[in-house]
Design a protein around this motif. Structure first.
Motif, mmCIF file in Angstrom:
data_model
loop_
_atom_site.group_PDB
_atom_site.id
_atom_site.type_symbol
_atom_site.label_atom_id
_atom_site.label_comp_id
_atom_site.label_asym_id
_atom_site.label_seq_id
_atom_site.Cartn_x
_atom_site.Cartn_y
_atom_site.Cartn_z
ATOM 1 N N LEU A 32 -54.523 -122.799 -16.911
ATOM 2 C CA LEU A 32 -53.392 -122.645 -17.818
ATOM 3 C C LEU A 32 -54.017 -121.833 -18.987
ATOM 4 N N LYS A 33 -55.321 -122.019 -19.339
ATOM 5 C CA LYS A 33 -55.977 -120.991 -20.239
ATOM 6 C C LYS A 33 -55.833 -119.626 -20.152
ATOM 7 N N MET A 34 -55.613 -119.323 -18.882
ATOM 8 C CA MET A 34 -55.706 -117.811 -18.516
ATOM 9 C C MET A 34 -54.365 -117.099 -18.847
ATOM 10 N N ILE A 35 -53.257 -117.909 -19.200
ATOM 11 C CA ILE A 35 -52.098 -117.412 -19.560
ATOM 12 C C ILE A 35 -51.706 -117.777 -21.237
ATOM 13 N N GLN A 36 -52.833 -118.335 -21.762
ATOM 14 C CA GLN A 36 -52.417 -118.714 -23.140
ATOM 15 C C GLN A 36 -52.279 -117.464 -24.042
ATOM 16 N N ARG A 37 -52.364 -116.432 -23.710
ATOM 17 C CA ARG A 37 -52.047 -115.056 -24.550
ATOM 18 C C ARG A 37 -50.493 -114.674 -24.228
ATOM 19 N N LEU A 42 -44.529 -116.995 -23.508
ATOM 20 C CA LEU A 42 -43.467 -117.912 -22.409
ATOM 21 C C LEU A 42 -41.985 -117.803 -22.980
ATOM 22 N N ASP A 43 -41.888 -117.234 -24.220
ATOM 23 C CA ASP A 43 -40.311 -117.222 -24.539
ATOM 24 C C ASP A 43 -40.017 -115.967 -23.783
ATOM 25 N N LEU A 44 -40.447 -115.207 -23.074
ATOM 26 C CA LEU A 44 -39.909 -114.091 -22.245
ATOM 27 C C LEU A 44 -39.459 -114.724 -20.843
ATOM 28 N N ASN A 45 -38.258 -114.445 -20.481
ATOM 29 C CA ASN A 45 -37.775 -114.856 -19.193
ATOM 30 C C ASN A 45 -38.728 -114.569 -17.901
ATOM 31 N N ARG A 46 -39.203 -113.323 -18.079
ATOM 32 C CA ARG A 46 -40.068 -112.926 -16.973
ATOM 33 C C ARG A 46 -41.289 -113.720 -16.819
ATOM 34 N N ASN A 47 -42.104 -113.975 -17.809
ATOM 35 C CA ASN A 47 -43.076 -114.850 -17.731
ATOM 36 C C ASN A 47 -42.599 -116.301 -17.457
ATOM 37 N N LEU A 48 -41.701 -116.787 -18.256
ATOM 38 C CA LEU A 48 -41.452 -118.218 -17.870
ATOM 39 C C LEU A 48 -40.994 -118.437 -16.324
ATOM 40 N N ASN A 99 -49.356 -106.792 -17.092
ATOM 41 C CA ASN A 99 -50.462 -106.951 -16.320
ATOM 42 C C ASN A 99 -51.842 -107.309 -16.758
ATOM 43 N N ASP A 100 -51.992 -106.718 -18.174
ATOM 44 C CA ASP A 100 -53.404 -107.124 -18.845
ATOM 45 C C ASP A 100 -53.373 -108.525 -19.209
ATOM 46 N N LEU A 101 -52.413 -109.358 -19.069
ATOM 47 C CA LEU A 101 -52.513 -110.841 -19.139
ATOM 48 C C LEU A 101 -53.008 -111.559 -18.338
#
Length: 453
Positions: free
Chosen positions: A387-392, A395-401, A451-453
């Motif tokens: 989960l720490k890998m995605i902290q940046r 998650l308000d964006l539909n794609r990421n969510l 892709n850099d996240l």
């Protein structure tokens, strides 16, 4: 994360021995569980030896830059069972184990050669952090059920008991207290402190339970110690040669035919493709901990070669193909000890311990409930590190969510697919779904390139 020991650091010899043994305890339960599940006379001591050999090979191929231990892979349990099920004899089944490990290892070698030629850029595009992060979390979360089941179970009676839960919770609390409030030395060995504390309490309960005949308090199975003297006191009481896989396999190779080779190929090769994805996730995870991209240095080709050749070497002795262990990575994260020398020492200790009968008996007697308590911390750290890998990530964006939610729900729900003798594991299914969703939503008008996240 501020590390106490960096990758190239070498603690003092006495510290190395202790730190290495802690790594052994962290990986031990899963490593010896595989031969126990497969049965057919497979040796837990040989599996421990094979894990040590495989880890040393991996360290060699990764130029001493990756602090990861290799242990028996659960992904190949179905493949190993198929090797025995399709064999005309037990010896032929053991030969099938060696053949299957060779097939799987060759897949890794081929992957390594391709990646050396084309690089890893495509992997970063296909599996960015928004995909890999929750997948790493699933590696830990998918083991939660195993940890809780072990936590509730008595090793002696096999029954669920509140006293087993108490012993496991005590082991967990002792681990957390040592890691959080302990002195510098205690913080480096929280798992040893936790396991020994839980073992001690379980032993007291067991003695009381045996004396009073109260079954719920009977936790520890001491039979491993009693078998040491079954043949009388002698050298075998202290030293014994593990029942290595190759000793039985060589007697069964002449019983193998082309049909059986095809069965082994079909059982092992597809699983190797699946484990490839887990290999990347594990190395992304440890890379985030040591703050060095292992896919670049020493390179994914080197880690794959180490894993593949290490699996072949490990299976030659222990029968089980090896894989990088999340438990080992979590141990590195919690103790903040990324010293490759510690991993090397742990591998050597596995080799030595496998010959020392009382040590094997002691490790075998550690209650499952105690290991379940400690594994709650280990598996939890794996989940959190993902989960720490995605902290940046936003998650308000539909794609990421949708990417994260799809991976987490399919993984926690236990989605897996079986085609004949081939099983696509939960982790692999979650990762594949995540990749598909990430690519399908790549044109999200509100999303930038993550892709850099």
């Amino acid at each position: 994360m501020k590390l106490v020991y960096q990758v190239n650091d070498r603690p003092k010899f006495t510290q190395l021995v202790v730190f290495g043994f802690q790594q052994v305890l962290a990986i031990m339960a899963a490593t010896i569980a595989v031969p126990l599940i497969i049965g057919n006379g497979m040796s837990t001591a040989a599996a421990l030896f094979g894990a040590g050999i495989g880890t040393l090979v991996y360290i060699l191929f990764t130029n001493h830059k990756s602090p990861v231990f290799l242990g028996s892979s659960f992904a190949f349990i179905g493949s190993m069972s198929a090797a025995f099920a399709g064999a005309v004899s037990i010896q032929a089944g053991y030969a099938g184990l060696l053949l299957g490990a060779a097939f799987a290892g060759i897949v890794y070698v081929i992957f390594a050669m391709i990646i050396r030629k084309v690089g890893t850029g495509w992997i970063n595009k296909l599996m960015p952090a928004i995909v890999i992060g929750p997948t790493v979390s699933i590696i830990g979360l998918s083991l939660a059920g195993s940890a809780v089941t072990n936590l509730r179970t008595s090793s002696l009676t096999g029954e669920t008991t509140q006293f087993a839960v108490l012993c496991g919770i005590i082991a967990l609390i002792a681990t957390m207290l040592a890691s959080t409030y302990g002195g510098r030395k205690a913080k480096m060995i929280p798992f040893i402190i936790g396991i020994l504390t839980g073992y001690g309490v379980a032993a007291i309960f067991t003695w009381i339970g045996l004396a009073t005949g109260y079954a719920p308090m009977q936790i520890v199975d001491f039979s491993a110690f009693s078998t040491l003297t079954d043949g009388g006191i002698g050298l075998h009481t202290f030293l014994s040669v593990p029942d290595f896989t190759f000793l039985k396999a060589f007697a069964g190779f002449h019983e193998i035919d082309a049909s059986y080779i095809g069965t082994i190929f079909a059982a092992y090769v597809p699983v190797a493709f699946v484990v490839f994805a887990e290999h990347i996730a594990d190395h992304r995870n440890i890379s985030s901990i040591i703050e060095t991209d292992l896919l670049t240095d020493p390179g994914l080709d080197h880690t794959l070669l180490g894993d593949g050749i290490g699996s072949i070497a490990g299976a030659f002795f222990g029968g089980c193909p090896n894989t990088t262990y999340g438990e080992s990575i979590a141990c590195v994260a919690i103790t903040r000890n990324a010293s490759v020398a510690t991993i090397t020492c742990a591998a050597v200790e596995c080799l030595i311990i496998s010959f020392i009968t009382p040590f094997v008996a002691f490790i075998s007697s550690i209650p499952t409930c105690v290991m379940g308590g400690v594994c709650m911390a280990l598996y939890g750290f794996i989940a959190v590190s993902g989960l720490k890998m995605i902290q940046r990530a936003d998650l308000d964006l539909n794609r990421n969510l949708y990417v994260v939610s799809t991976i987490l729900i399919s993984g926690i729900g236990g989605l897996s697919l079986t085609f004949g003798k081939i099983t696509i594991t939960t982790i692999a299914c979650s990762l594949i779904l995540g990749i598909i969703v990430n690519k399908l939503l790549a044109k999200d008008p509100n999303s930038r390139d993550d892709n850099d996240l």
